[in-house]
Design a protein around this motif. Structure first.
Motif, PDB file in Angstrom:
ATOM      1  N   LYS A 117       0.673  -1.372   0.033  1.00  0.00           N
ATOM      2  CA  LYS A 117      -0.084  -0.026   0.052  1.00  0.00           C
ATOM      3  C   LYS A 117       0.873   1.325   0.041  1.00  0.00           C
ATOM      4  O   LYS A 117       0.288   2.358  -0.134  1.00  0.00           O
ATOM      5  CB  LYS A 117      -0.728   0.049   1.307  1.00  0.00           C
ATOM      6  N   GLU A 118       2.007   1.206   0.126  1.00  0.00           N
ATOM      7  CA  GLU A 118       3.010   2.574   0.059  1.00  0.00           C
ATOM      8  C   GLU A 118       3.033   3.155  -1.407  1.00  0.00           C
ATOM      9  O   GLU A 118       3.176   2.431  -2.283  1.00  0.00           O
ATOM     10  CB  GLU A 118       4.688   1.988   0.350  1.00  0.00           C
ATOM     11  N   GLU A 119       2.545   4.296  -1.108  1.00  0.00           N
ATOM     12  CA  GLU A 119       2.551   5.106  -2.418  1.00  0.00           C
ATOM     13  C   GLU A 119       4.061   5.603  -2.992  1.00  0.00           C
ATOM     14  O   GLU A 119       4.013   5.547  -4.229  1.00  0.00           O
ATOM     15  CB  GLU A 119       1.866   6.445  -2.108  1.00  0.00           C
ATOM     16  N   SER A 120       4.996   5.354  -2.220  1.00  0.00           N
ATOM     17  CA  SER A 120       6.247   5.590  -2.465  1.00  0.00           C
ATOM     18  C   SER A 120       6.685   4.534  -3.554  1.00  0.00           C
ATOM     19  O   SER A 120       7.944   4.880  -4.310  1.00  0.00           O
ATOM     20  CB  SER A 120       7.408   5.652  -1.477  1.00  0.00           C
ATOM     21  N   VAL A 121       6.127   3.323  -3.496  1.00  0.00           N
ATOM     22  CA  VAL A 121       6.822   2.311  -4.311  1.00  0.00           C
ATOM     23  C   VAL A 121       5.811   2.198  -5.572  1.00  0.00           C
ATOM     24  O   VAL A 121       6.327   0.927  -6.297  1.00  0.00           O
ATOM     25  CB  VAL A 121       6.990   0.888  -3.456  1.00  0.00           C
ATOM     26  N   ALA A 122       4.969   2.760  -5.577  1.00  0.00           N
ATOM     27  CA  ALA A 122       3.998   2.497  -6.734  1.00  0.00           C
ATOM     28  C   ALA A 122       4.490   2.905  -7.929  1.00  0.00           C
ATOM     29  O   ALA A 122       3.866   2.439  -8.854  1.00  0.00           O
ATOM     30  CB  ALA A 122       3.048   3.455  -6.458  1.00  0.00           C
ATOM     31  N   ALA A 123       5.776   3.788  -8.205  1.00  0.00           N
ATOM     32  CA  ALA A 123       6.152   4.071  -9.428  1.00  0.00           C
ATOM     33  C   ALA A 123       6.882   2.927 -10.015  1.00  0.00           C
ATOM     34  O   ALA A 123       7.097   2.901 -11.307  1.00  0.00           O
ATOM     35  CB  ALA A 123       6.937   5.188  -9.180  1.00  0.00           C
ATOM     36  N   ALA A 129       6.384  -5.902  -2.700  1.00  0.00           N
ATOM     37  CA  ALA A 129       6.792  -4.876  -1.699  1.00  0.00           C
ATOM     38  C   ALA A 129       6.030  -5.527  -0.490  1.00  0.00           C
ATOM     39  O   ALA A 129       6.345  -5.166   0.688  1.00  0.00           O
ATOM     40  CB  ALA A 129       6.623  -3.517  -1.908  1.00  0.00           C
ATOM     41  N   ALA A 130       4.858  -6.048  -0.604  1.00  0.00           N
ATOM     42  CA  ALA A 130       4.177  -6.302   0.393  1.00  0.00           C
ATOM     43  C   ALA A 130       4.628  -7.428   1.314  1.00  0.00           C
ATOM     44  O   ALA A 130       3.976  -7.901   2.358  1.00  0.00           O
ATOM     45  CB  ALA A 130       2.464  -6.615   0.031  1.00  0.00           C
ATOM     46  N   MET A 131       5.478  -8.445   0.642  1.00  0.00           N
ATOM     47  CA  MET A 131       6.178  -9.376   1.379  1.00  0.00           C
ATOM     48  C   MET A 131       6.821  -9.147   2.781  1.00  0.00           C
ATOM     49  O   MET A 131       7.734  -8.098   2.748  1.00  0.00           O
ATOM     50  CB  MET A 131       7.013 -10.448   0.491  1.00  0.00           C
ATOM     51  N   THR A 132       6.733  -9.828   3.798  1.00  0.00           N
ATOM     52  CA  THR A 132       7.344  -9.465   4.925  1.00  0.00           C
ATOM     53  C   THR A 132       8.015 -10.682   5.477  1.00  0.00           C
ATOM     54  O   THR A 132       7.418 -11.808   5.392  1.00  0.00           O
ATOM     55  CB  THR A 132       6.302  -9.007   6.049  1.00  0.00           C
ATOM     56  N   LEU A 133       8.906 -10.606   6.481  1.00  0.00           N
ATOM     57  CA  LEU A 133       9.565 -11.899   7.261  1.00  0.00           C
ATOM     58  C   LEU A 133       9.346 -11.482   8.733  1.00  0.00           C
ATOM     59  O   LEU A 133       9.313 -10.324   9.185  1.00  0.00           O
ATOM     60  CB  LEU A 133      10.914 -11.948   7.014  1.00  0.00           C
ATOM     61  N   VAL A 134       8.790 -12.685   9.624  1.00  0.00           N
ATOM     62  CA  VAL A 134       8.543 -12.150  10.943  1.00  0.00           C
ATOM     63  C   VAL A 134       9.415 -13.420  11.644  1.00  0.00           C
ATOM     64  O   VAL A 134       9.344 -14.361  11.277  1.00  0.00           O
ATOM     65  CB  VAL A 134       7.006 -12.600  11.519  1.00  0.00           C
ATOM     66  N   ASP A 135      10.304 -12.684  12.680  1.00  0.00           N
ATOM     67  CA  ASP A 135      11.014 -13.550  13.709  1.00  0.00           C
ATOM     68  C   ASP A 135      10.319 -13.457  15.029  1.00  0.00           C
ATOM     69  O   ASP A 135      10.281 -12.579  15.638  1.00  0.00           O
ATOM     70  CB  ASP A 135      12.512 -12.780  13.761  1.00  0.00           C
ATOM     71  N   ASN A 150      14.425   4.501  -3.361  1.00  0.00           N
ATOM     72  CA  ASN A 150      13.093   3.820  -2.713  1.00  0.00           C
ATOM     73  C   ASN A 150      12.162   2.985  -3.460  1.00  0.00           C
ATOM     74  O   ASN A 150      11.228   2.671  -3.220  1.00  0.00           O
ATOM     75  CB  ASN A 150      12.222   5.356  -2.561  1.00  0.00           C
ATOM     76  N   ARG A 151      13.225   2.217  -4.520  1.00  0.00           N
ATOM     77  CA  ARG A 151      12.531   1.048  -5.292  1.00  0.00           C
ATOM     78  C   ARG A 151      12.890  -0.240  -4.233  1.00  0.00           C
ATOM     79  O   ARG A 151      14.018  -0.433  -3.594  1.00  0.00           O
ATOM     80  CB  ARG A 151      13.064   0.878  -6.391  1.00  0.00           C
ATOM     81  N   PRO A 152      11.717  -1.115  -4.104  1.00  0.00           N
ATOM     82  CA  PRO A 152      11.878  -2.272  -3.393  1.00  0.00           C
ATOM     83  C   PRO A 152      12.890  -3.288  -4.182  1.00  0.00           C
ATOM     84  O   PRO A 152      12.586  -3.566  -5.320  1.00  0.00           O
ATOM     85  CB  PRO A 152      10.485  -3.082  -3.339  1.00  0.00           C
ATOM     86  N   LEU A 153      13.649  -3.789  -3.343  1.00  0.00           N
ATOM     87  CA  LEU A 153      14.677  -4.664  -3.837  1.00  0.00           C
ATOM     88  C   LEU A 153      13.967  -6.241  -3.781  1.00  0.00           C
ATOM     89  O   LEU A 153      14.217  -7.229  -2.917  1.00  0.00           O
ATOM     90  CB  LEU A 153      15.739  -5.170  -2.797  1.00  0.00           C
ATOM     91  N   THR A 154      13.262  -6.371  -4.724  1.00  0.00           N
ATOM     92  CA  THR A 154      12.250  -7.504  -5.098  1.00  0.00           C
ATOM     93  C   THR A 154      11.756  -7.733  -6.532  1.00  0.00           C
ATOM     94  O   THR A 154      12.281  -6.709  -7.231  1.00  0.00           O
ATOM     95  CB  THR A 154      11.222  -7.780  -4.124  1.00  0.00           C
ATOM     96  N   THR A 155      11.393  -8.723  -6.884  1.00  0.00           N
ATOM     97  CA  THR A 155      11.078  -8.812  -8.486  1.00  0.00           C
ATOM     98  C   THR A 155       9.862  -7.709  -8.606  1.00  0.00           C
ATOM     99  O   THR A 155       8.938  -7.656  -7.900  1.00  0.00           O
ATOM    100  CB  THR A 155      10.418 -10.232  -8.633  1.00  0.00           C
ATOM    101  N   THR A 156      10.189  -6.888  -9.516  1.00  0.00           N
ATOM    102  CA  THR A 156       9.315  -6.200  -9.983  1.00  0.00           C
ATOM    103  C   THR A 156       8.805  -5.996 -11.604  1.00  0.00           C
ATOM    104  O   THR A 156       9.436  -6.714 -12.501  1.00  0.00           O
ATOM    105  CB  THR A 156       9.942  -4.619  -9.847  1.00  0.00           C
ATOM    106  N   ASN A 157       7.822  -5.148 -12.037  1.00  0.00           N
ATOM    107  CA  ASN A 157       7.427  -5.188 -13.381  1.00  0.00           C
ATOM    108  C   ASN A 157       7.102  -6.386 -13.918  1.00  0.00           C
ATOM    109  O   ASN A 157       7.521  -6.815 -15.128  1.00  0.00           O
ATOM    110  CB  ASN A 157       8.562  -4.335 -14.286  1.00  0.00           C
TER     111      ASN A 157
END
Length: 200
Positions: A117-123, A129-135, A150-157
């Motif tokens: 839901k982050e507007e900063s990564v919408a571009a 970017a919604a993936m998270t890890l929980v310890d 501010n681009r997510p270090l994950t698979t994009t496009n």
């Protein structure tokens, strides 16, 4: 012995000497050609060996890594999230790799919720970017890392849909949990939480 006889003998000797010299020269030339051929063959073999050495070699364990499965989580619309590895990298990162498999009989559109839901990564377009890890032991949640833009270090496009029977490979980088942490939970919209082992 007459003068004529000695003159004839000298001519015969000179002729014999000339023939012997020519024979030796021809033999020497023939030997050089043979040697050159052998040298060329050896040189060619050596060059081929060096060329083979320079060919890129397949990374050891690549096939094993892609076939390894840490967890498989079934999601909506027949999409399975398969996690292959969760490895710590130099620099304090943890890289998650896997794939989304379409096990249904038709094309499935990838949900917009995957991008977060982050507007900063919408571009960046579609992302994970919604993936998270929980310890859970340390009570910490880790988000996908961002670069300096501010681009997510994950698979994009990626494509907006996954065809029936096809897969979408993915990766995602997170801050590495504490060195004592051996298990984390992967949370992603549309899928149940999956507990996986962390490789050191």
């Amino acid at each position: 012995m007459t003068f004529r006889y000695m003159k004839a003998m000298r001519r015969t000797g000179a002729a014999a000497l000339l023939i012997g010299t020519l024979t030796l020269s021809a033999a020497a030339c023939g030997g050089d050609d043979s040697g050159d051929a052998e040298n060329k063959t050896a040189s060619s073999s050596s060059a081929q060996s060096k060329a083979d050495d320079k060919k890129p070699k397949e990374r050891e364990g690549a096939a094993t890594e892609s076939s390894e499965v840490l967890a498989t989580v079934k999601g909506a619309s027949g999409i399975d999230m398969v996690i292959h590895s969760a490895k710590r990298d130099e620099g304090g990162f943890l890289t998650l790799t896997g794939e989304f498999k379409n096990t249904s009989g038709s094309r499935v559109v990838t949900p917009v919720e995957w991008s977060g839901k982050e507007e900063s990564v919408a571009a960046t377009g579609p992302s994970l970017a919604a993936m998270t890890l929980v310890d859970s032991k340390a009570r910490k949640r880790y988000l996908v890392l961002r670069d300096t833009d501010n681009r997510p270090l994950t698979t994009t496009n990626y494509d907006s849909g996954i065809d029936a029977g096809a897969s979408l490979p993915f990766f995602a980088q997170f801050p590495a949990p504490a060195a004592t942490t051996t298990q984390v939970s992967v949370q992603f919209p549309g899928f149940s939480s999956a507990t996986i082992e962390v490789s050191q």
